[in-house]
Design a protein around this motif. Sequence first.
Motif, PDB file in Angstrom:
ATOM      1  N   SER A  40      39.794  37.593  37.081  1.00 26.25           N
ATOM      2  CA  SER A  40      40.168  36.229  36.682  1.00 26.25           C
ATOM      3  C   SER A  40      40.805  36.219  35.297  1.00 26.25           C
ATOM      4  O   SER A  40      41.736  35.461  35.034  1.00 26.25           O
ATOM      5  N   SER A  41      40.284  37.083  34.403  1.00 27.35           N
ATOM      6  CA  SER A  41      40.854  37.157  33.054  1.00 27.35           C
ATOM      7  C   SER A  41      42.269  37.722  33.103  1.00 27.35           C
ATOM      8  O   SER A  41      43.162  37.284  32.372  1.00 27.35           O
ATOM      9  N   LEU A  42      42.481  38.739  33.979  1.00 25.43           N
ATOM     10  CA  LEU A  42      43.807  39.327  34.129  1.00 25.43           C
ATOM     11  C   LEU A  42      44.801  38.301  34.657  1.00 25.43           C
ATOM     12  O   LEU A  42      45.938  38.202  34.172  1.00 25.43           O
ATOM     13  N   TYR A  46      48.146  36.901  32.401  1.00 22.50           N
ATOM     14  CA  TYR A  46      49.534  37.054  32.863  1.00 22.50           C
ATOM     15  C   TYR A  46      50.057  35.798  33.574  1.00 22.50           C
ATOM     16  O   TYR A  46      51.159  35.811  34.108  1.00 22.50           O
ATOM     17  N   SER A  47      49.264  34.750  33.574  1.00 25.12           N
ATOM     18  CA  SER A  47      49.672  33.465  34.169  1.00 25.12           C
ATOM     19  C   SER A  47      50.095  33.626  35.629  1.00 25.12           C
ATOM     20  O   SER A  47      51.165  33.181  36.040  1.00 25.12           O
ATOM     21  N   VAL A  48      49.246  34.312  36.400  1.00 22.21           N
ATOM     22  CA  VAL A  48      49.515  34.507  37.819  1.00 22.21           C
ATOM     23  C   VAL A  48      48.289  34.081  38.615  1.00 22.21           C
ATOM     24  O   VAL A  48      47.216  33.813  38.057  1.00 22.21           O
ATOM     25  N   SER A  49      48.447  34.063  39.916  1.00 24.56           N
ATOM     26  CA  SER A  49      47.328  33.696  40.785  1.00 24.56           C
ATOM     27  C   SER A  49      46.317  34.836  40.858  1.00 24.56           C
ATOM     28  O   SER A  49      46.661  35.996  40.609  1.00 24.56           O
ATOM     29  N   PRO A  50      45.062  34.539  41.204  1.00 31.05           N
ATOM     30  CA  PRO A  50      44.058  35.592  41.368  1.00 31.05           C
ATOM     31  C   PRO A  50      44.472  36.644  42.397  1.00 31.05           C
ATOM     32  O   PRO A  50      44.172  37.823  42.232  1.00 31.05           O
ATOM     33  N   GLU A  51      45.189  36.225  43.444  1.00 38.53           N
ATOM     34  CA  GLU A  51      45.643  37.166  44.463  1.00 38.53           C
ATOM     35  C   GLU A  51      46.652  38.157  43.887  1.00 38.53           C
ATOM     36  O   GLU A  51      46.612  39.351  44.192  1.00 38.53           O
TER      37      GLU A  51
END
Length: 212
Positions: A40-42, A46-51
Amino acid sequence: MAEEIKTKTAIPRYQQIAVEVAARIANGEYIEGEKIYARSSLASQYSVSPETARRAICILSDLGIVTSEKGNGIIIRSQKKASEYIQQNGKRQTIDTIKENLLKSVSRQKQEMETLNDCLKDLIEASVHFRSMNPFMPFEIRITPDCVYLNKTVTEIQFWQRTGATVIGVSRNNTLMKSPGPYVALSENDTIYFVTQDDTLDRVKEFLYPSK
């Protein structure tokens, strides 16, 4: 206009993230055994979805660069493998760049050929139109030593009877003789001007310079 060839292949965002994380590991920013952010932190960093973050982690995990355990975050496992991944990715980027440049070159050549074909088509159409507007526009042919009727007169060789063309001028030694008549001889380096009934030069060429 030719449809432009799409040559740019975008790298998926999850692959970009995997490369960036691997680069930080390879550079020693993260050390082996260190625990870094959770999935979730990653995703947030990077402002992306969890997937998308999950897929990036899967790449690094499959390569043995990191391990990811639920509830235990991402743990760095191999700086060496991170460096190898960065090198392989660099080679891939080089190949992709060469491929992209090649496709761009093919696209440019295709467009240039289409432009050339259009120009030739316009030239042919303009020539046909111009000749139709000027039915007495003369053809010309140079008399060389290969002419089979060298030093023969127009009457002797039956020029009109055998070609359907009428000689209207002869250029010799920088002097133009208009309406030279049937008794002018074909001399080397002469330029013969003539008009034909069917607007073709081939018959006269074949007559003066028969194919062997």
